[in-house]
Design a protein around this motif. Sequence first.
Motif, PDB file in Angstrom:
ATOM      1  N   GLU A 109       0.831  -1.209   0.000  1.00  0.00           N
ATOM      2  CA  GLU A 109       0.000   0.000   0.000  1.00  0.00           C
ATOM      3  C   GLU A 109       0.865   1.259   0.000  1.00  0.00           C
ATOM      4  N   PRO A 113      -0.737   1.194  -4.046  1.00  0.00           N
ATOM      5  CA  PRO A 113      -1.993   0.746  -3.431  1.00  0.00           C
ATOM      6  C   PRO A 113      -2.948   0.059  -4.393  1.00  0.00           C
ATOM      7  N   ARG A 219      -4.900  -1.786  -1.376  1.00  0.00           N
ATOM      8  CA  ARG A 219      -5.766  -0.820  -0.691  1.00  0.00           C
ATOM      9  C   ARG A 219      -6.979  -1.509  -0.064  1.00  0.00           C
TER      10      ARG A 219
END
Length: 386
Positions: A109, A113, A219
């Motif tokens: 991330e 992400p 994400r």
Amino acid sequence: MSNAGNAGGVPRFAPVILAGGSGTRFWPRSRRSKAKQVLALDGERTMIQQTVDRLLGVANAGDIWVITNELLHDEIERQLPDLKPTKILSEPAARNTAPACALAAFLLEKTDPDAVIGIFPSDHVVGSTERFAEVVRAGVKLAASGEKIVVLGVPATKAETGYGYIERGVESEEAAAVAGMEVRRVKRFTEKPHKALAEAFVASGNYAWNSGMFLWSARTLAGAIREHSPAMAPLMEKIAAAYGTPEFEKVFAEVYPQCENISIDYAVLEPRSAKGEEASGIYCLPADFCWNDLGCWSALHEHVGNCAPEDLAKKNVFDKTNQPCVDIDSKGNYVYAPGKAVALVGVSDLVVVETDDALLITTRERSQDVGKVVAELKQAGHENLV
């Protein structure tokens, strides 16, 4: 599949191989420092080498991560010379699959992400690598198309009580259009049901075995950890912040053991599925590529025997170095005694495994219980045998 970031709308695909298990049900061949995933159980290539081989059909070697433990780290690095050593991480403490998955998510991330993370156990067998690649590519597309969690569900062909089950809901035409194959929403997960319930699941036709293979963007997974495992998230933030710095090993060793010991199924998938089909964002793709998790000696007998299920009880399976092999009025046995002649007389459904320092004799029916031997040996202080 291109992995050049998000160039041209194609997401980076980052497979994460979970290789920290000890494989106790394959004792005495599998030991803490020579666990199942680094053994060649069904050919010349080890289980983790086979896992990497099929992933190289859909990903670049430089994008593959391995999460293992300190006892196996050097052997895995030796077996996988094409992988980046900095992406072979050793857990300071065994904490099940949720922290391992979360670690990958929070590390990725930081830099990418939108990268799609694929979670893959290191010790599975896949019969069709071509179909595996098709399904994984479809899963990557689907996981990249929004806040979606993609699970690979193996068609349930028998009432197996050692697997988790996925109850599949309605077909999603929208998701199918992205993936290019049938996609079903997920209703719920059930872990290792009793025999009668497993039989009902298979009879319904709406259930698949949970393969333990999942895809989601970094994400999405990091967000799911923050939502469903809020105590773990700040620990992962600390570790990710230290990655690539001289402080990483120290921070990793101090912080990671503080994570809850919990599977990704219990930590994220089950609570997320409780939101309902529409709200959970969990989708199931068909893992119809001849999958086997080789969970115990009887599963290996079935796999290596390579015959129709009704013939398995008749077939004896020997290690290829067992010469000569004599079987008289014997059937359904598995024998591993490398370099030795083997004679079976009037016995059925046995598992016999010999190593330099140990001998296992059990039945195929009880081979799931071999892990109990390791527990007994530990309790008795025979650490040299585990």
